[in-house]
Design a protein around this motif. Structure first.
Motif, PDB file in Angstrom:
ATOM      1  N   TYR A 203       6.586   1.042   0.464  1.00  0.00           N
ATOM      2  CA  TYR A 203       7.018  -0.333   0.767  1.00  0.00           C
ATOM      3  C   TYR A 203       5.909  -1.165   1.418  1.00  0.00           C
ATOM      4  O   TYR A 203       6.083  -2.339   1.665  1.00  0.00           O
ATOM      5  CB  TYR A 203       8.247  -0.323   1.696  1.00  0.00           C
ATOM      6  N   VAL A 258      11.131  -1.803  -5.615  1.00  0.00           N
ATOM      7  CA  VAL A 258       9.846  -1.238  -5.167  1.00  0.00           C
ATOM      8  C   VAL A 258       9.751   0.227  -5.604  1.00  0.00           C
ATOM      9  O   VAL A 258       8.724   0.676  -6.118  1.00  0.00           O
ATOM     10  CB  VAL A 258       9.715  -1.353  -3.619  1.00  0.00           C
ATOM     11  N   TRP A 262       7.198   1.937  -8.213  1.00  0.00           N
ATOM     12  CA  TRP A 262       6.414   3.103  -7.782  1.00  0.00           C
ATOM     13  C   TRP A 262       6.584   4.243  -8.796  1.00  0.00           C
ATOM     14  O   TRP A 262       5.610   4.854  -9.236  1.00  0.00           O
ATOM     15  CB  TRP A 262       6.879   3.528  -6.371  1.00  0.00           C
TER      16      TRP A 262
END
Ligand SMILES: Nc1ncnc2c1ncn2[C@@H]1O[C@H](COP(=O)(O)OP(=O)(O)OP(=O)(O)O)[C@@H](O)[C@H]1O
Ligand SMILES: [Mg+2]
Length: 282
Positions: A203, A258, A262
């Motif tokens: 993050y 996020v 990822w």
């Protein structure tokens, strides 16, 4: 007497309480459905013995009003995830070496590993939630892999840097997991999930230089320690295939953009690493 609460993601209540002048941690399941899992975690932590890591003492396990809980010593230290932000650079290669000593000195091939990993892979591949991710190359790679070097050995099961606590120069482990299979490969891959893929720090966007340098140095020292083993190449391939499998295993729990981003990036990166490794060895 409750002194303060700790924070985790599993939904368990974690409180630090004072008992006979000592601080202890009480971990309580979020509801009845989590009781068995917490019990297996308690047993694994209680029976854990390692030449590398220190034991976090457990005390009693109880069930009250349908919710299970156990108590353990409170470690007045810092998680590895936090400690790495400021750790003296010269200490990091030593740490990488220590972490890689979870790999038993005498590993050899073991057929049970293939059945455990293949069963896990098949159940994952059947999961509808895979559809939204670029998984086809990853599954093709994993299906063809021989997992037999991932020999069975005592293992933590979820060795993220949040589950390692550094105190007085010793590394203590918490939050054990009764995983689908116990092998050093599971633990090494989990440590690289933080050191190489930056899972814990996802993050934060572009990482602070101090942290990025420390993670890179740690990853390099882990890979150097692997490379020094007689079966270094097989260990590397086993660990990076396990790491790719780990990333796919996160998909069913992925709840935010996020994490999705990822996962997408790590699948592409890991398939690339494994392609390059295959090219080099052919
Ligand atoms: N015995 C302990 N001593 C000191 N700190 C602890 C202890 N147990 C837990 N903590 C702190 O609380 C955090 C969450 O604990 P734990 O990992 O057991 O919870 P969890 O809900 O299972 O978490 P997650 O699912 O996020 O891994 C740890 O990362 C650590 O910072
Ligand atoms: Mg944890």
């Amino acid at each position: 007497m409750e002194r303060f609460v700790l924070r985790g993601n599993s939904g368990c209540d974690l409180s630090v309480i004072e008992s006979n002048g000592e601080l202890i941690v009480k971990k309580k399941s979020r509801d009845e459905s989590y009781n068995d899992r917490l019990y297996r975690q308690y047993i694994k932590q209680k029976n854990f013995a390692s030449a590398v890591f220190s034991r976090t003492e457990t005390y009693g396990f109880t069930v009250e009003d349908g919710r299970a809980s156990f108590t353990m010593e409170y470690l007045n230290g810092m998680t590895m995830a936090e400690a790495l932000r400021t750790m003296e650079l010269s200490h990091i290669p030593v740490l990488g070496n220590v972490m890689m000593s979870v790999i038993p000195p005498d590993i050899c091939r073991c057929e049970d590993a293939n059945s455990a990993f293949r069963a896990k892979l098949a159940s994952l591949e059947a999961d509808q939630r895979m559809r939204d991710f670029p998984v086809s190359d990853a599954f093709a790679r994993l299906r063809g892999f021989d997992w037999s070097w991932a020999s069975g050995s005592p293992c933590h099961g979820d060795l993220t840097f949040e589950n390692m606590i550094l105190k007085d120069g010793q590394v203590y482990l918490i939050d054990f997991l009764d995983s689908f299979y116990d092998s050093w490969a599971i633990d090494v891959a989990k440590m690289l999930q933080d050191a190489d893929l930056g899972w814990h720090y996802r993050y934060e966007g572009v990482l602070n230089n101090n942290l990025a340098i420390r993670l890179l140095c740690l990853k390099e020292s882990m890979l150097a320690a692997i490379g020094e083993r007689p079966a270094g190449q097989q260990i590397f391939e086993t660990v990076y295939h396990t790491l790719l499998l780990n990333v796919l295993r996160i998909i069913p729990y992925c709840m935010d953009a996020v994490t999705k981003d990822w996962i997408d990036r790590q699948i592409i990166y890991l398939v690339h690493v494994l392609d390059k490794t295959e090219e080099r060895s052919s």
